[in-house]
Design a protein around this motif. Structure first.
Motif, mmCIF file in Angstrom:
data_model
loop_
_atom_site.group_PDB
_atom_site.id
_atom_site.type_symbol
_atom_site.label_atom_id
_atom_site.label_comp_id
_atom_site.label_asym_id
_atom_site.label_seq_id
_atom_site.Cartn_x
_atom_site.Cartn_y
_atom_site.Cartn_z
ATOM 1 N N MET A 82 -22.586 -25.057 61.652
ATOM 2 C CA MET A 82 -21.379 -25.278 60.863
ATOM 3 C C MET A 82 -21.736 -25.355 59.376
ATOM 4 O O MET A 82 -22.774 -25.921 59.025
ATOM 5 N N SER A 83 -20.882 -24.793 58.526
ATOM 6 C CA SER A 83 -21.147 -24.799 57.092
ATOM 7 C C SER A 83 -21.208 -26.226 56.552
ATOM 8 O O SER A 83 -20.419 -27.078 56.927
ATOM 9 N N ALA A 84 -22.196 -26.475 55.650
ATOM 10 C CA ALA A 84 -22.321 -27.802 55.047
ATOM 11 C C ALA A 84 -21.443 -27.940 53.814
ATOM 12 O O ALA A 84 -21.483 -28.957 53.139
ATOM 13 N N GLY A 85 -20.650 -26.899 53.518
ATOM 14 C CA GLY A 85 -19.740 -26.978 52.378
ATOM 15 C C GLY A 85 -20.440 -26.863 51.042
ATOM 16 O O GLY A 85 -20.231 -27.686 50.145
ATOM 17 N N LEU A 86 -21.324 -25.883 50.935
ATOM 18 C CA LEU A 86 -22.038 -25.690 49.663
ATOM 19 C C LEU A 86 -21.066 -25.449 48.529
ATOM 20 O O LEU A 86 -20.009 -24.851 48.733
ATOM 21 N N GLN A 87 -21.467 -25.889 47.328
ATOM 22 C CA GLN A 87 -20.607 -25.675 46.159
ATOM 23 C C GLN A 87 -21.359 -24.913 45.084
ATOM 24 O O GLN A 87 -22.585 -24.961 45.010
ATOM 25 N N LEU A 88 -20.620 -24.207 44.237
ATOM 26 C CA LEU A 88 -21.200 -23.469 43.112
ATOM 27 C C LEU A 88 -20.682 -24.062 41.814
ATOM 28 O O LEU A 88 -19.582 -24.617 41.775
ATOM 29 N N PRO A 89 -21.468 -23.931 40.709
ATOM 30 C CA PRO A 89 -20.994 -24.441 39.421
ATOM 31 C C PRO A 89 -19.853 -23.580 38.888
ATOM 32 O O PRO A 89 -19.684 -22.440 39.326
ATOM 33 N N PRO A 90 -19.086 -24.101 37.920
ATOM 34 C CA PRO A 90 -18.032 -23.282 37.300
ATOM 35 C C PRO A 90 -18.661 -22.069 36.618
ATOM 36 O O PRO A 90 -19.740 -22.181 36.038
ATOM 37 N N THR A 91 -18.008 -20.932 36.709
ATOM 38 C CA THR A 91 -18.555 -19.711 36.120
ATOM 39 C C THR A 91 -17.960 -19.448 34.736
ATOM 40 O O THR A 91 -16.921 -20.006 34.381
ATOM 41 N N ALA A 92 -18.633 -18.599 33.969
ATOM 42 C CA ALA A 92 -18.120 -18.163 32.661
ATOM 43 C C ALA A 92 -17.737 -16.693 32.784
ATOM 44 O O ALA A 92 -18.450 -15.930 33.429
ATOM 45 N N PRO A 93 -16.614 -16.279 32.203
ATOM 46 C CA PRO A 93 -16.192 -14.881 32.362
ATOM 47 C C PRO A 93 -17.155 -13.900 31.710
ATOM 48 O O PRO A 93 -17.395 -12.813 32.208
ATOM 49 N N GLY A 94 -17.704 -14.260 30.585
ATOM 50 C CA GLY A 94 -18.606 -13.348 29.885
ATOM 51 C C GLY A 94 -19.608 -14.118 29.072
ATOM 52 O O GLY A 94 -19.445 -15.311 28.820
ATOM 53 N N ALA A 95 -20.682 -13.435 28.681
ATOM 54 C CA ALA A 95 -21.688 -14.052 27.812
ATOM 55 C C ALA A 95 -21.780 -13.245 26.520
ATOM 56 O O ALA A 95 -21.259 -12.132 26.432
ATOM 57 N N ARG A 96 -22.438 -13.840 25.537
ATOM 58 C CA ARG A 96 -22.644 -13.110 24.287
ATOM 59 C C ARG A 96 -23.898 -13.602 23.586
ATOM 60 O O ARG A 96 -24.415 -14.682 23.905
ATOM 61 N N LEU A 97 -24.374 -12.792 22.626
ATOM 62 C CA LEU A 97 -25.493 -13.221 21.790
ATOM 63 C C LEU A 97 -24.953 -14.204 20.762
ATOM 64 O O LEU A 97 -23.925 -13.955 20.127
ATOM 65 N N LEU A 98 -25.684 -15.317 20.581
ATOM 66 C CA LEU A 98 -25.248 -16.335 19.622
ATOM 67 C C LEU A 98 -26.110 -16.344 18.366
ATOM 68 O O LEU A 98 -25.707 -16.884 17.337
ATOM 69 N N GLY A 99 -27.312 -15.784 18.449
ATOM 70 C CA GLY A 99 -28.194 -15.774 17.285
ATOM 71 C C GLY A 99 -29.456 -14.992 17.601
ATOM 72 O O GLY A 99 -29.782 -14.761 18.767
ATOM 73 N N THR A 100 -30.153 -14.586 16.555
ATOM 74 C CA THR A 100 -31.409 -13.845 16.740
ATOM 75 C C THR A 100 -32.469 -14.388 15.785
ATOM 76 O O THR A 100 -32.150 -15.036 14.779
#
Ligand code: UT7
Length: 329
Positions: free
Chosen positions: A1-19
């Motif tokens: 039986m499934s133990a009810g695993l959970q996943l963290p909240p997702t982000a729709p997209g990522a981006r570069l913040l600095g270089t």
């Protein structure tokens, strides 16, 4: 039986913040190399496009360069080391297989304890790392990932081999990746792959001289033939057309390869005013560092602007390749 695993909240997209980037102080010109091997400035400029390169001193390590580039990228992003959840170092030139670079780089940056790992796909390494970082942000595994390409190729070069010592150099470049705004995608899907049937064309084999060997012509033909389709695939995966690309930053392997890729993209509709990276002229071929270093230099010089649509594509030993479309921070 499934133990009810959970996943963290997702982000729709990522981006570069600095270089950020770091190059050693010491400049090695073509004339300097001509004093040691049978070559000349005209041959190197016309066949490879390099005028000068940087070589690190013995007391400057690969992690030293990675830390400098990583710190600059964090400053550019306006973040503290404590904001970083993971450090990825793309490299193929650590002095030994263990320890890796990433854990000590994270620790020295003040981000000790976070997830930290190296990626070895040679000159494709930064784009591989960026692909993984993008997925980590989108899946909710991390809030901020520091991706660094760092190489001390001078440790692995046979300085008496004129076919390789004129090409390779030392540097590190970095980018911070974080979540994009709700309706924004700042990093497109990665187009990546490998050609392991050509594995021996670029190699460092311990049982021989422990120095880098390259079958230059074979790699040249592969790069000029196979990498433009990867770049076009990355554009298509991002839902764009070649004409949408403002800036092309391929791995700085050889200026003739860079120009060949740009020519094939223009034949497929890329604009004539496409800005094409030529950082190899003064930086040399720095493998996984070449793309983030070129990007950082182009931002500093005003050749790319915030919001520009940029196509990155790395390729090299493995053989390995990876590319993606990103928005300039
Ligand atoms: O970053 C990882 C991926 N790597 C690449 O993408 C590199 C791909 N390959 C290349 O960029 C080029 O093949 C090289 C830059 C490595 C070599 O340039 P090339 O135009 O392919 O030269 P070649 O190897 O075909 O050699 C042509 C001639 C040879 O002389 P002969 O046999 O025609 O008399 C070489 O011995 O040039 C000679 N040569 C040189 N001459 C002056 C090779 N290196 C040199 C040199 N100076 N440094």
């Amino acid at each position: 039986m499934s133990a009810g695993l959970q996943l963290p909240p997702t982000a729709p997209g990522a981006r570069l913040l600095g270089t950020g980037s770091f190059r050693p102080e010491r400049v090695v010109t073509n004339e300097d190399l001509a004093k040691r091997v049978d070559t000349d400035d005209a041959w190197i400029r016309s066949r490879v496009g390099i005028a000068e390169r940087r070589v690190a001193d013995a007391d400057t390590s690969l992690p030293d360069m990675a830390v400098a580039a990583g710190r600059a990228a964090l400053t550019d992003a306006g973040l503290d080391p404590s904001d970083v959840d993971a450090v990825i170092v793309a490299t193929c030139t650590m002095p030994n297989p263990i320890p890796n670079a990433a854990a000590q780089v994270a620790d020295r940056l003040g981000a000790g304890g976070v997830a930290a790992f190296d990626v070895n796909t040679a000159c494709a390494g930064f784009c591989y790392g960026l692909g993984v970082a993008n997925d980590m942000i989108r899946s909710g595994t991390a809030r901020h990932v520091l991706v660094i390409g760092a190489e001390k190729l001078s440790d692995w070069i046979d300085w008496d081999d004129r076919s390789t010592c004129i090409i390779f150099a030392d540097a590190a470049g970095a980018a911070v990746v974080g979540a994009a705004a709700e309706d924004e995608v700042g990093i497109g899907p990665v187009a990546w792959g490998s050609a392991g049937d050509h594995a021996t064309t670029i190699r460092i084999l311990g049982e021989s001289t422990n120095k880098l060997h390259q079958e230059g012509q074979t790699v040249f033909r592969w790069a000029t033939g196979e990498i433009a389709p990867v770049a076009l695939d990355a554009i298509a995966r991002a839902g764009l057309e070649p004409a949408d690309i403002d800036v092309l930053i391929p791995h700085q392997a050889n200026l003739r390869i860079v120009e060949a890729i740009a020519k094939r993209l223009r034949a497929k509709g890329a604009r004539e005013d496409l800005v094409v990276a030529d950082d190899i002229v003064t930086t040399g071929n720095t493998s996984s560092a070449s793309i983030p270093v070129a990007l950082d230099h182009m931002r500093a010089a005003g050749r790319v602007r915030s919001g520009d649509t940029m196509l990155l594509v790395g390729f090299g030993a493995g053989l390995s390749y990876a590319g993606q479309v990103v928005v300039c921070p």
